[in-house]
Design an enzyme around this catalytic site. Structure first.
Site, mmCIF file in Angstrom:
data_model
loop_
_atom_site.group_PDB
_atom_site.id
_atom_site.type_symbol
_atom_site.label_atom_id
_atom_site.label_comp_id
_atom_site.label_asym_id
_atom_site.label_seq_id
_atom_site.Cartn_x
_atom_site.Cartn_y
_atom_site.Cartn_z
ATOM 1 N N ASN A 1 -5.558 6.659 1.654
ATOM 2 C CA ASN A 1 -5.069 8.095 0.733
ATOM 3 C C ASN A 1 -5.803 7.892 -0.704
ATOM 4 O O ASN A 1 -6.111 9.077 -1.161
ATOM 5 C CB ASN A 1 -3.752 8.296 1.123
ATOM 6 C CG ASN A 1 -2.692 7.456 0.703
ATOM 7 O OD1 ASN A 1 -3.077 6.212 0.152
ATOM 8 N ND2 ASN A 1 -1.696 7.952 -0.059
ATOM 9 N N GLU B 1 4.509 -0.872 -1.347
ATOM 10 C CA GLU B 1 4.686 0.444 -1.656
ATOM 11 C C GLU B 1 4.332 1.353 -0.322
ATOM 12 O O GLU B 1 3.325 1.230 0.251
ATOM 13 C CB GLU B 1 3.529 1.148 -2.584
ATOM 14 C CG GLU B 1 3.496 0.312 -3.851
ATOM 15 C CD GLU B 1 4.792 0.819 -4.635
ATOM 16 O OE1 GLU B 1 5.643 1.686 -4.415
ATOM 17 O OE2 GLU B 1 5.115 0.183 -5.652
ATOM 18 N N CYS C 1 1.742 9.716 -0.853
ATOM 19 C CA CYS C 1 3.146 8.873 -0.649
ATOM 20 C C CYS C 1 4.516 9.668 -1.711
ATOM 21 O O CYS C 1 5.560 9.807 -1.090
ATOM 22 C CB CYS C 1 3.256 7.477 -0.855
ATOM 23 S SG CYS C 1 2.636 7.162 -2.336
ATOM 24 N N GLU D 1 5.048 -1.370 -9.142
ATOM 25 C CA GLU D 1 3.678 -1.508 -9.786
ATOM 26 C C GLU D 1 3.716 -0.787 -11.207
ATOM 27 O O GLU D 1 4.567 -0.172 -11.592
ATOM 28 C CB GLU D 1 2.701 -1.108 -8.705
ATOM 29 C CG GLU D 1 2.765 -1.739 -7.344
ATOM 30 C CD GLU D 1 1.506 -1.332 -6.478
ATOM 31 O OE1 GLU D 1 1.585 -0.307 -5.891
ATOM 32 O OE2 GLU D 1 0.818 -2.174 -6.380
HETATM 33 P P1 NAP Z 1 -1.377 1.488 7.740
HETATM 34 O O1 NAP Z 1 -1.730 1.226 9.091
HETATM 35 O O2 NAP Z 1 0.131 1.048 7.011
HETATM 36 O O3 NAP Z 1 -2.777 0.971 6.851
HETATM 37 C C1 NAP Z 1 -2.601 0.465 5.354
HETATM 38 C C2 NAP Z 1 -3.704 -0.554 5.247
HETATM 39 O O4 NAP Z 1 -2.940 -1.653 5.855
HETATM 40 C C3 NAP Z 1 -4.870 -0.382 5.671
HETATM 41 O O5 NAP Z 1 -5.824 -1.154 4.684
HETATM 42 C C4 NAP Z 1 -4.699 -1.019 7.045
HETATM 43 O O6 NAP Z 1 -6.124 -1.666 7.467
HETATM 44 C C5 NAP Z 1 -3.740 -2.383 6.807
HETATM 45 N N1 NAP Z 1 -3.199 -2.842 7.807
HETATM 46 C C6 NAP Z 1 -3.077 -2.340 9.053
HETATM 47 N N2 NAP Z 1 -2.266 -3.248 9.960
HETATM 48 C C7 NAP Z 1 -2.303 -4.307 9.201
HETATM 49 C C8 NAP Z 1 -1.684 -5.496 9.430
HETATM 50 N N3 NAP Z 1 -1.224 -6.055 10.832
HETATM 51 N N4 NAP Z 1 -1.787 -6.703 8.831
HETATM 52 C C9 NAP Z 1 -2.043 -6.291 7.414
HETATM 53 N N5 NAP Z 1 -2.825 -5.055 7.123
HETATM 54 C C10 NAP Z 1 -2.820 -4.247 7.979
HETATM 55 O O7 NAP Z 1 -1.535 3.090 7.234
HETATM 56 P P2 NAP Z 1 -2.319 4.234 8.310
HETATM 57 O O8 NAP Z 1 -2.416 3.892 9.262
HETATM 58 O O9 NAP Z 1 -3.680 4.354 7.493
HETATM 59 O O10 NAP Z 1 -1.672 5.333 8.025
HETATM 60 C C11 NAP Z 1 -0.350 5.635 8.591
HETATM 61 C C12 NAP Z 1 0.593 6.447 8.283
HETATM 62 O O11 NAP Z 1 1.175 5.545 6.914
HETATM 63 C C13 NAP Z 1 0.257 7.568 7.296
HETATM 64 O O12 NAP Z 1 0.112 8.842 8.184
HETATM 65 C C14 NAP Z 1 1.264 7.675 6.244
HETATM 66 O O13 NAP Z 1 2.554 8.185 6.707
HETATM 67 C C15 NAP Z 1 1.516 6.256 5.868
HETATM 68 N N6 NAP Z 1 0.608 5.840 4.831
HETATM 69 C C16 NAP Z 1 1.461 5.805 3.308
HETATM 70 C C17 NAP Z 1 0.760 5.610 2.337
HETATM 71 C C18 NAP Z 1 1.353 5.422 0.965
HETATM 72 O O14 NAP Z 1 0.705 5.646 -0.075
HETATM 73 N N7 NAP Z 1 2.519 4.902 0.984
HETATM 74 C C19 NAP Z 1 -0.750 5.316 2.594
HETATM 75 C C20 NAP Z 1 -1.050 5.450 3.591
HETATM 76 C C21 NAP Z 1 -0.506 5.667 4.827
HETATM 77 P P3 NAP Z 1 -6.718 -0.640 8.262
HETATM 78 O O15 NAP Z 1 -7.278 0.708 7.990
HETATM 79 O O16 NAP Z 1 -8.099 -1.625 9.127
HETATM 80 O O17 NAP Z 1 -6.072 -0.359 9.699
#
Ligand code: NAP
Ligand code: MG
Length: 468
Positions: A146, A244, A278, A447
């Site tokens: 994001n 975060e 977020c 952070e």
């Molecule tokens: P996510 O799956 O939590 O991904 C965030 C990061 O973690 C990405 O770089 C992802 O890599 C990595 N990741 C995924 N699985 C992992 C694992 N098992 N071990 C270590 N790292 C891992 O988030 P998303 O699928 O992109 O988004 C899903 C939801 O999360 C969103 O709809 C939103 O609700 C929430 N979100 C919150 C924030 C925030 O700023 N707090 C940011 C993004 C999303 P890959 O991209 O390669 O999977």
């Protein structure tokens, strides 16, 4: 600079295949980026360890100068970085420029640290007691899609300033600006392998950061679910961890404010970055006696938003990140009672019109879940106590806003809301020189701000006897 004359950064990884990148504005595939295998990640971590051992001993003033040179490179290339983010993430150009500048600002801010991160001298009998802030070693930064640039910088800038090396995993779908930032670090003179961007899948690259013993800290930003798994994994090695995670923050509006002005400001607090934030204030709580007036004033503020080409002047909201995420958001909207919506272009881009929902109760998913898209739910409240209770009725606690002219009430509510980042009569976003982080399931640790260095170092206490 337009997408047409951009040179795309590449990666040397690829043993685990490749990821196709799509332009969210058009839905068209435009390049592929190699995905690292576990063995490639391990090799990067080992290179980082060697770089750390040399960096640790670089003079503080030299570290500071190199971080400032890196910041200057980022500033010089801000148009290019922003254009990459418009192409890869669909961010509105003005926001993307702000994001590139944020990286430079955070680097400059923490460039002041190597020469100032002083320990203490503590009075003891029979000698002298002093403390040192020792670097951790290799820090693994895991970044979501994001805000690819700022969240990368919030991790790598304080980590490097505290004397660590960094391996950084961008989200699979948004690696381009991180890759370019790592090139700019080298061009600025930072030692090779001190800041490495490792592209690939979370379950491979991110997981190796958690499992590899040479990675001494993980900084993770993303979903609560993945964050929980990372915390469990880090427990095996008592690995340092900053999380975060998600949010479902409240914008609380009392009846003593200018309701038109509060309504005009509310869309910016939730629809910025098309709601993929977020900190989005995705629940609006309005005092009962001004609820109808607020809803009427909110409608034109929502319907006037221009959704479209993120590179175009005058665009307020760009597309969502992927077709899959758009489908998830549109399903939430389809399942909710919608009061009114703005408009969005048709075609193959991942656009969603901003919408205002009337939750059917506190269990309605539109009120409870982090939708991460351009939809906000509005609910009335009776009094101050109910406002605080409703605001806290969530597992999250990241941000929030309070609108009232009554300073006592403003402070009572600010103290009552279980959240890490609140703004009063404002929707101020994150400032790099103040602490940022969540209560409850929105995160762990803080952070940014003056104290971030402490979470990228260990305190070492040394006693020197003066009696021998
Ligand atoms: P996510 O799956 O939590 O991904 C965030 C990061 O973690 C990405 O770089 C992802 O890599 C990595 N990741 C995924 N699985 C992992 C694992 N098992 N071990 C270590 N790292 C891992 O988030 P998303 O699928 O992109 O988004 C899903 C939801 O999360 C969103 O709809 C939103 O609700 C929430 N979100 C919150 C924030 C925030 O700023 N707090 C940011 C993004 C999303 P890959 O991209 O390669 O999977
Ligand atoms: Mg995921």
């Amino acid at each position: 600079m337009t997408a047409a004359n951009l040179t795309l950064p590449g990666t040397s990884y690829g043993d685990a295949g490749a990821t196709e990148l799509f332009n969210p504005t058009t839905g068209a595939s435009f390049t592929q980026i190699g995905a690292a295998s576990a063995a490639e990640v391990d090799a990067a971590i080992e290179r980082a360890q060697a770089a750390y051992l040399a960096w640790r001993d670089v003079a503080p003033g030299t570290k500071a100068a190199l971080l400032r040179a890196f910041a200057a490179q980022v500033t010089e290339h801000r148009d290019e970085l922003a254009a990459l983010e418009v192409l890869n993430s669909g961010h509105v150009l003005g926001n993307a420029l702000w994001e590139a500048d944020n990286v430079a600002n955070v680097l400059n801010y923490y460039a002041g640290a190597p020469e100032r991160h002083a320990g203490q001298q503590i009075p003891v009998p029979g000698g002298v007691d002093i403390t040192f802030h020792e670097p951790l070693g290799v820090v693994g930064v895991i970044v979501p899609w994001n805000f690819p640039m700022p969240i990368a910088g919030w991790g790598f800038a304080p980590a490097l300033a505290a004397g660590n090396a960094v391996v950084l995993k961008p989200a699979e779908v948004t690696p381009l600006t991180a890759l370019r930032l790592a090139e700019l670090a080298l061009e600025a003179g930072l030692p090779e392998h001190l800041l490495q961007v490792v592209t690939g899948r979370g379950s491979v690259v991110g997981q190796r950061f958690v499992d590899h013993p040479l990675v001494r800290k993980v900084c993770f930003t993303g979903s609560t679910e993945v964050g929980q798994g990372i915390m469990r994994g880090c427990a095996d090695q008592i690995k340092r961890l900053t999380l975060e995670l998600g949010g479902k923050s409240a914008n609380i509006i009392f009846d003593d404010v200018d309701i038109e002005a509060a309504a005009a400001a509310a869309p910016g607090a939730v629809f910025e970055n098309s709601g993929q934030d977020c900190c989005a204030r995705s629940r609006i709580l309005v005092q009962q006696n001004v609820y109808e007036k607020f809803l009427a004033a909110l409608e034109p503020a929502v319907t006037k938003l221009v959704v479209g080409d993120p590179a175009g002047a005058g665009t307020d909201l760009g597309p969502l990140i992927t077709a899959r995420h758009r489908d998830s958001v549109t399903q939430y909207i389809a399942g909710a009672d919608i009061a009114y919506s703005g408009s969005a272009p048709g075609g193959d881009g991942y656009f969603v019109a901003p919408s205002v929902a009337m939750p059917r109760g506190v269990d309605d998913p539109i009120w409870r879940d982090e939708v991460f898209g351009p939809v906000v739910a509005v609910m009335p409240f009776a009094d101050e106590a109910e406002a605080i209770r409703l605001a806290n009725d969530t597992e999250f606690g990241l941000s929030g806003s309070i609108y009232t002219r009554d300073i006592g009430r403003a402070l009572r509510v600010a103290r009552g809301v279980e959240s890490g980042n609140l703004s009063i009569n404002s929707h101020s976003s994150v400032r790099y020189w103040t602490p940022f982080g969540g209560f409850k399931q929105s995160g762990l640790g803080r952070e940014l701000g003056p104290d971030a260095l402490n979470s990228f170092s260990e305190v070492k206490n040394v006693f020197i006897s003066t009696e021998n």
